[in-house]
Design a protein around this motif. Sequence first.
Motif, PDB file in Angstrom:
ATOM      1  N   LEU A  40       0.823  -1.218   0.000  1.00 25.02           N
ATOM      2  CA  LEU A  40       0.000   0.000   0.000  1.00 25.02           C
ATOM      3  C   LEU A  40       0.855   1.264   0.000  1.00 25.02           C
ATOM      4  O   LEU A  40       0.542   2.222  -0.702  1.00 25.02           O
ATOM      5  N   VAL A  41       1.934   1.268   0.777  1.00 21.65           N
ATOM      6  CA  VAL A  41       2.805   2.447   0.804  1.00 21.65           C
ATOM      7  C   VAL A  41       3.405   2.695  -0.575  1.00 21.65           C
ATOM      8  O   VAL A  41       3.444   3.831  -1.057  1.00 21.65           O
ATOM      9  N   GLY A  42       3.832   1.647  -1.244  1.00 20.41           N
ATOM     10  CA  GLY A  42       4.358   1.800  -2.601  1.00 20.41           C
ATOM     11  C   GLY A  42       3.296   2.301  -3.566  1.00 20.41           C
ATOM     12  O   GLY A  42       3.565   3.172  -4.403  1.00 20.41           O
ATOM     13  N   TYR A  43       2.092   1.771  -3.457  1.00 21.29           N
ATOM     14  CA  TYR A  43       0.992   2.213  -4.312  1.00 21.29           C
ATOM     15  C   TYR A  43       0.686   3.692  -4.058  1.00 21.29           C
ATOM     16  O   TYR A  43       0.512   4.462  -4.995  1.00 21.29           O
ATOM     17  N   TYR A  44       0.650   4.080  -2.774  1.00 19.68           N
ATOM     18  CA  TYR A  44       0.385   5.479  -2.436  1.00 19.68           C
ATOM     19  C   TYR A  44       1.488   6.389  -2.975  1.00 19.68           C
ATOM     20  O   TYR A  44       1.209   7.471  -3.487  1.00 19.68           O
ATOM     21  N   ASN A  45       2.728   5.968  -2.843  1.00 13.21           N
ATOM     22  CA  ASN A  45       3.839   6.797  -3.317  1.00 13.21           C
ATOM     23  C   ASN A  45       3.755   7.032  -4.819  1.00 13.21           C
ATOM     24  O   ASN A  45       4.143   8.096  -5.299  1.00 13.21           O
ATOM     25  N   TYR A  46       3.261   6.075  -5.547  1.00 10.11           N
ATOM     26  CA  TYR A  46       3.193   6.220  -7.003  1.00 10.11           C
ATOM     27  C   TYR A  46       1.918   6.919  -7.465  1.00 10.11           C
ATOM     28  O   TYR A  46       1.955   7.772  -8.350  1.00 10.11           O
ATOM     29  N   VAL A  99      -1.890  12.676   0.045  1.00  5.56           N
ATOM     30  CA  VAL A  99      -1.404  13.225  -1.216  1.00  5.56           C
ATOM     31  C   VAL A  99       0.095  13.445  -1.104  1.00  5.56           C
ATOM     32  O   VAL A  99       0.581  14.133  -0.202  1.00  5.56           O
ATOM     33  N   LYS A 100       0.850  12.816  -1.987  1.00  3.70           N
ATOM     34  CA  LYS A 100       2.312  12.922  -1.984  1.00  3.70           C
ATOM     35  C   LYS A 100       2.779  14.074  -2.864  1.00  3.70           C
ATOM     36  O   LYS A 100       3.769  14.716  -2.562  1.00  3.70           O
TER      37      LYS A 100
END
Length: 114
Positions: A40-46, A99-100
């Motif tokens: 999930l963290v990777g998905y959010y970062n992208y 939001v990143k």
Amino acid sequence: MKRKTSRKKLQGKLKESKEWIKNNRNKDIHMIMDRFKRSLVGYYNYYCITDNTQSVHHFRNKIQYLLFKWLNRRSQRKSFTWDKFNLFLHKYPLPSPRVKVNIYDLRKKIGYIL
């Protein structure tokens, strides 16, 4: 113009997650939750940019449903009701999307540079 995760990419990631949990549901719960947290963290970062939060929240809800479904299949009896599952998620929380990248701030910064 609003940005949104491609339906094909979203479905592909959900299918990959489903297959993984289907094959690894008998593993230690800490390992399963750690894998989904990292995913999930990777998905959010992208994918977590300004206008895409609704799609990212939808993805997180689908992942929660997959966890509920496949963790209930670890034994012949149902392990979780939704209430118990929410208590489980309170103990092992999944990261929340933020939001990143704010694309509107980037436009302002680029405008000042030019």
